[in-house]
Motif scaffolding. Structure first.
Motif, PDB file in Angstrom:
ATOM      1  N   LEU A 131     -15.395  11.575   9.082  1.00  0.00           N
ATOM      2  CA  LEU A 131     -14.477  10.446   8.940  1.00  0.00           C
ATOM      3  C   LEU A 131     -14.794   9.300   9.897  1.00  0.00           C
ATOM      4  O   LEU A 131     -14.185   8.232   9.807  1.00  0.00           O
ATOM      5  N   ASP A 132     -15.730   9.516  10.805  1.00  0.00           N
ATOM      6  CA  ASP A 132     -15.990   8.521  11.841  1.00  0.00           C
ATOM      7  C   ASP A 132     -16.503   7.210  11.233  1.00  0.00           C
ATOM      8  O   ASP A 132     -17.471   7.193  10.465  1.00  0.00           O
ATOM      9  N   GLY A 133     -15.858   6.100  11.594  1.00  0.00           N
ATOM     10  CA  GLY A 133     -16.287   4.778  11.155  1.00  0.00           C
ATOM     11  C   GLY A 133     -15.889   4.415   9.735  1.00  0.00           C
ATOM     12  O   GLY A 133     -16.214   3.315   9.267  1.00  0.00           O
ATOM     13  N   ILE A 134     -15.181   5.297   9.045  1.00  0.00           N
ATOM     14  CA  ILE A 134     -14.724   4.999   7.682  1.00  0.00           C
ATOM     15  C   ILE A 134     -13.561   4.014   7.754  1.00  0.00           C
ATOM     16  O   ILE A 134     -12.602   4.242   8.490  1.00  0.00           O
ATOM     17  N   PRO A 135     -13.606   2.906   7.008  1.00  0.00           N
ATOM     18  CA  PRO A 135     -12.497   1.936   7.052  1.00  0.00           C
ATOM     19  C   PRO A 135     -11.261   2.474   6.337  1.00  0.00           C
ATOM     20  O   PRO A 135     -11.342   2.916   5.189  1.00  0.00           O
ATOM     21  N   ALA A 136     -10.136   2.437   7.016  1.00  0.00           N
ATOM     22  CA  ALA A 136      -8.901   2.967   6.438  1.00  0.00           C
ATOM     23  C   ALA A 136      -8.391   2.076   5.311  1.00  0.00           C
ATOM     24  O   ALA A 136      -8.656   0.868   5.265  1.00  0.00           O
ATOM     25  N   ASN A 137      -7.652   2.693   4.420  1.00  0.00           N
ATOM     26  CA  ASN A 137      -7.050   2.036   3.265  1.00  0.00           C
ATOM     27  C   ASN A 137      -5.930   1.087   3.687  1.00  0.00           C
ATOM     28  O   ASN A 137      -5.375   1.189   4.781  1.00  0.00           O
ATOM     29  N   SER A 138      -5.586   0.182   2.809  1.00  0.00           N
ATOM     30  CA  SER A 138      -4.406  -0.667   2.972  1.00  0.00           C
ATOM     31  C   SER A 138      -3.454  -0.347   1.831  1.00  0.00           C
ATOM     32  O   SER A 138      -3.851  -0.363   0.660  1.00  0.00           O
ATOM     33  N   ILE A 139      -2.208  -0.014   2.154  1.00  0.00           N
ATOM     34  CA  ILE A 139      -1.213   0.365   1.150  1.00  0.00           C
ATOM     35  C   ILE A 139      -0.110  -0.676   1.117  1.00  0.00           C
ATOM     36  O   ILE A 139       0.539  -0.936   2.136  1.00  0.00           O
ATOM     37  N   CYS A 140       0.092  -1.269  -0.050  1.00  0.00           N
ATOM     38  CA  CYS A 140       1.121  -2.304  -0.224  1.00  0.00           C
ATOM     39  C   CYS A 140       0.967  -3.406   0.820  1.00  0.00           C
ATOM     40  O   CYS A 140       1.958  -3.893   1.384  1.00  0.00           O
ATOM     41  N   GLY A 141      -0.298  -3.745   1.123  1.00  0.00           N
ATOM     42  CA  GLY A 141      -0.581  -4.819   2.068  1.00  0.00           C
ATOM     43  C   GLY A 141      -0.533  -4.416   3.519  1.00  0.00           C
ATOM     44  O   GLY A 141      -0.814  -5.247   4.397  1.00  0.00           O
ATOM     45  N   LYS A 142      -0.212  -3.153   3.805  1.00  0.00           N
ATOM     46  CA  LYS A 142      -0.129  -2.699   5.193  1.00  0.00           C
ATOM     47  C   LYS A 142      -1.340  -1.849   5.541  1.00  0.00           C
ATOM     48  O   LYS A 142      -1.638  -0.861   4.869  1.00  0.00           O
ATOM     49  N   GLN A 143      -2.040  -2.225   6.599  1.00  0.00           N
ATOM     50  CA  GLN A 143      -3.230  -1.502   7.020  1.00  0.00           C
ATOM     51  C   GLN A 143      -2.856  -0.110   7.536  1.00  0.00           C
ATOM     52  O   GLN A 143      -1.963   0.044   8.370  1.00  0.00           O
ATOM     53  N   GLN A 144      -3.559   0.906   7.021  1.00  0.00           N
ATOM     54  CA  GLN A 144      -3.351   2.271   7.475  1.00  0.00           C
ATOM     55  C   GLN A 144      -4.371   2.606   8.559  1.00  0.00           C
ATOM     56  O   GLN A 144      -5.244   1.792   8.879  1.00  0.00           O
TER      57      GLN A 144
END
Length: 670
Positions: A290-303
């Motif tokens: 998981l290292d360096g993987i860009p996190a998802n954004s849900i309903c416009g909010k960065q996870q």
């Protein structure tokens, strides 16, 4: 000279297997072929029915090689497909020929069925059968074509929707996926419907607890009661929903600088970390993928997404307990190592970050990639390269049934743009693609072969590792069954090497599924019976027990959301002593994400209305006595495994039952 042949047609027992369309048949023998005869019946061929008729041929047909079935629809009525289960032909000399079919006759097509004796390419010793082999393979390769969902992961079936699949690959009415994946009904079943329209944070753990009743699900209730305990946290790495990641640690990675001073309170007096490493009592789970993987954004909010490492200690009481957690891969002042001696909220949040990472790897790698997508590889290659009569097609097909349907739906509803992963997981969006690509690059043949996997992870002697114990029993039973079948049809190693069909099959799996990556170690050729037996065992285990181990317990272990959070909404702590109770609630998924994931895993964990349990072959594809005896022996082996698991479970507070043979489905079909 004319001859009479008694023909029996068996219709499948699914509720729409029958037909009112006009059915015809003809017999193809080694000497001659019969005319085309109409199957007369007033009520049509209804589901579960058996229709016997006498066909008078103008000539003796010789050995009956093929049965041809034809269908015409009525002029003013819609087409009505027919599922032919089996055809039996009794010749004038009382010889009985069996024709396992298990196929749909659709539209105004022709269905040609070969006599049921298992045969390899070299056994098609007549021009009639040669032509049938060519036509069958050509037809299959036109119907089942490879496609690419995203580059860098195993290829998949060419189908946008399940309706694009050939009828034989689609769910029967009893298993229709629109029922299985009806999220709205799951919300109602679980009492989660009021949460569906909301997008708010949970106020406290009590509010989560009141949102649904877990008392009727014994393991879920146990999780709710014990999830904060270190002993239970460690137990899940062995017997939870993702029991395949833990490894023995013989030396500490330089990126995880745990010291004696840090862990002495956990190890107790009279020992050191180095001594316990040498004794083999230290284990590690590392989510480096998981290292360096860009996190998802849900309903416009960065996870938020991190790649934690967790060090565990097998204590003198044979309990596996966490002794150190580093939430990010790179050590440093802003990435402290959390310990059981830290404040209770620091330690609890660190463990939640580990559980969150485990949820991502479990769903995308252990579950989706290593069972669903690999099973699809095996299925497509088998359909394209092995005809119905091939002994390995007969062996494998029950373990590949319905996989194309379930995977096509998963791509459409779960991992597509805007699907469940994008709605509720920190690894939605581009993250899921990158993780699947990384995992595909790292997978090896050895890692899918259970005994080698266990040895490489150094967990052969880890106490209370019930997944390992039960999985090895299942692997051994499958291996004995496969060995017995292979020895019937392959008398020596030269017979294996000379079977061009299985060599092309292996090459297709390697090329299309594992993207011709030499480092994977997947074979492209079989030189010996032992190599073939191992490969077949791996396929059958992957499609049955391996899938059951990572699928069946999803709701048990994940319905209490804090134990398996799908996303994290606040960055991981960068220093100790600052975490308070409210930080945990602000970090955990909100109500909408919680409801979406719980409804999904509830559906995925449900036993489908129509199942085929491991070793129970409702489709009798083998017609000879020898393989039928092998199947009976396999079933007895599995009965013994059941007795051993049940006896072990009698003394356990928390029973491990996911690998009971009658709870394992033959194929990846849910």
């Amino acid at each position: 000279m004319s001859a009479n042949y008694e023909v029996t047609l068996d219709t499948g027992d699914d509720c729409n297997a029958g037909t009112i369309d006009k059915i015809y048949l003809s017999l193809v023998g080694s000497l001659s072929s019969s005319d085309k005869f109409r199957v007369w019946t007033l009520s049509g061929l209804y589901c579960g029915s058996s229709k016997t008729m006498t066909i008078e041929s103008k000539h003796e047909l010789g050995e009956i090689l093929l049965v041809k079935l034809y269908k015409d629809k009525h002029l003013l009525l819609p087409e009505d497909s027919w599922y032919c289960q089996y055809v039996t032909v009794k010749a004038p000399n009382n010889t009985v020929y069996n024709f396992p079919c298990y196929s749909w006759l659709v539209d105004e097509n022709t269905l040609t069925i070969i006599e049921g004796k298992a045969r390899r390419r070299c056994d098609y010793q007549s021009p009639i059968l040669e032509e049938h082999w060519i036509n069958e393979i050509q037809s299959r390769q036109e119907a089942y074509q490879w496609s690419t969902f995203v580059p860098g992961i195993p290829r998949n079936i060419k189908a946008e929707n399940t309706t694009d699949l050939p009828k034989d690959a689609q769910f029967t009415v009893g298993r229709k996926l629109n029922l299985v994946f009806n999220i709205d009904s799951a919300f109602l079943d679980l009492g989660l419907n009021p949460l569906k329209a909301s997008q708010k944070m949970w106020n406290n753990l009590g509010e989560i607890r009141k949102s649904m009743d877990l008392s009727k699900v014994p393991i879920a209730a146990y999780v709710l009661k014990h999830w904060k305990k270190d002993t239970f946290f460690g137990y899940q790495f062995m017997n939870g929903s993702n029991p395949q990641l833990i490894k023995q640690c013989t030396h500490l990675p330089s990126k995880f600088p745990v010291t004696d001073e840090m862990v002495t309170p956990s190890l107790g007096p009279g020992t050191t970390l180095q001594e316990e490493l040498q004794k083999g009592n230290i284990y590690i789970v590392d989510y480096e993928m998981l290292d360096g993987i860009p996190a998802n954004s849900i309903c416009g909010k960065q996870q938020c997404l991190e790649a934690p490492m967790c060090l565990l200690y097998l204590n003198p009481e044979n309990e596996l307990i966490p002794i150190a957690i580093q939430i990010r891969q790179e050590p440093g002042p802003q990435n402290p190592i959390f310990l059981p001696s830290d404040s209770k909220y620091d330690w609890l949040l660190a463990k939640i970050w580990v559980r969150h990472a485990d949820m991502q790897i479990h769903q995308l790698v252990s579950h989706l990639l290593e069972t669903h997508l690999f099973a699809e590889i095996f299925c497509i290659a088998t359909l394209r390269k092995l005809p119905n009569a091939h002994p390995l097609f007969k062996l494998l097909m029950p373990h590949l049934k319905f996989t194309l349907h379930i995977n096509t739906s998963a791509r459409q509803l779960l991992i597509s743009e805007g699907g469940v992963f994008d709605q509720a997981f920190s690894t939605g969006g581009i993250a899921k693609v990158q993780i699947l690509q990384r995992a595909t690059e790292q997978i090896t043949y050895s890692s899918l072969c259970l005994p080698e996997n266990i040895a490489s992870r150094g967990v052969g002697k880890l106490p209370k590792y019930y997944y390992r114990d039960d999985a090895l029993k299942i692997w051994s039973a499958i291996n004995r069954f496969v060995e017995n079948i292979v020895k019937i049809y392959y008398k020596d190693d030269a017979t294996v090497l000379g079977d061009s069909e299985i060599q092309e099959w292996a090459t297709e799996i390697f090329t299309e599924g594992f993207l011709a990556r030499q480092s994977s170690g997947f074979p492209t050729t079989f030189h010996t019976r032992a190599e073939l037996i191992k490969f077949l065992t791996m396929i059958m285990f992957t499609c049955s027990a391996r899938h059951a181990a990572v699928n069946s317990g999803q709701y048990d272990w994940g319905s209490w959301m804090p134990n398996n959070p799908s996303t994290m909404q606040k960055p991981a702590p960068s220093e100790k002593g600052k975490t308070v109770k409210s930080d945990i609630m602000c970090t955990l998924p909100g109500t909408l994400e919680t409801a979406t994931v719980i409804a999904t895993i509830y559906l995925l964990s449900k036993t489908p209305p129509s199942t085929a349990k491991l070793g129970i072959y409702v489709e009798e594809r083998f017609t000879e006595a020898e393989p039928q005896a092998c199947i009976e022996a396999f079933q007895k082996d599995l009965q013994q495994v059941t007795l051993e698991i049940e006896k072990r479970n009698e003394n356990l507070e928390l029973k491990y039952e996911y690998l009971l043979p009658d709870r394992i489905e033959n194929s990846v079909a849910i």
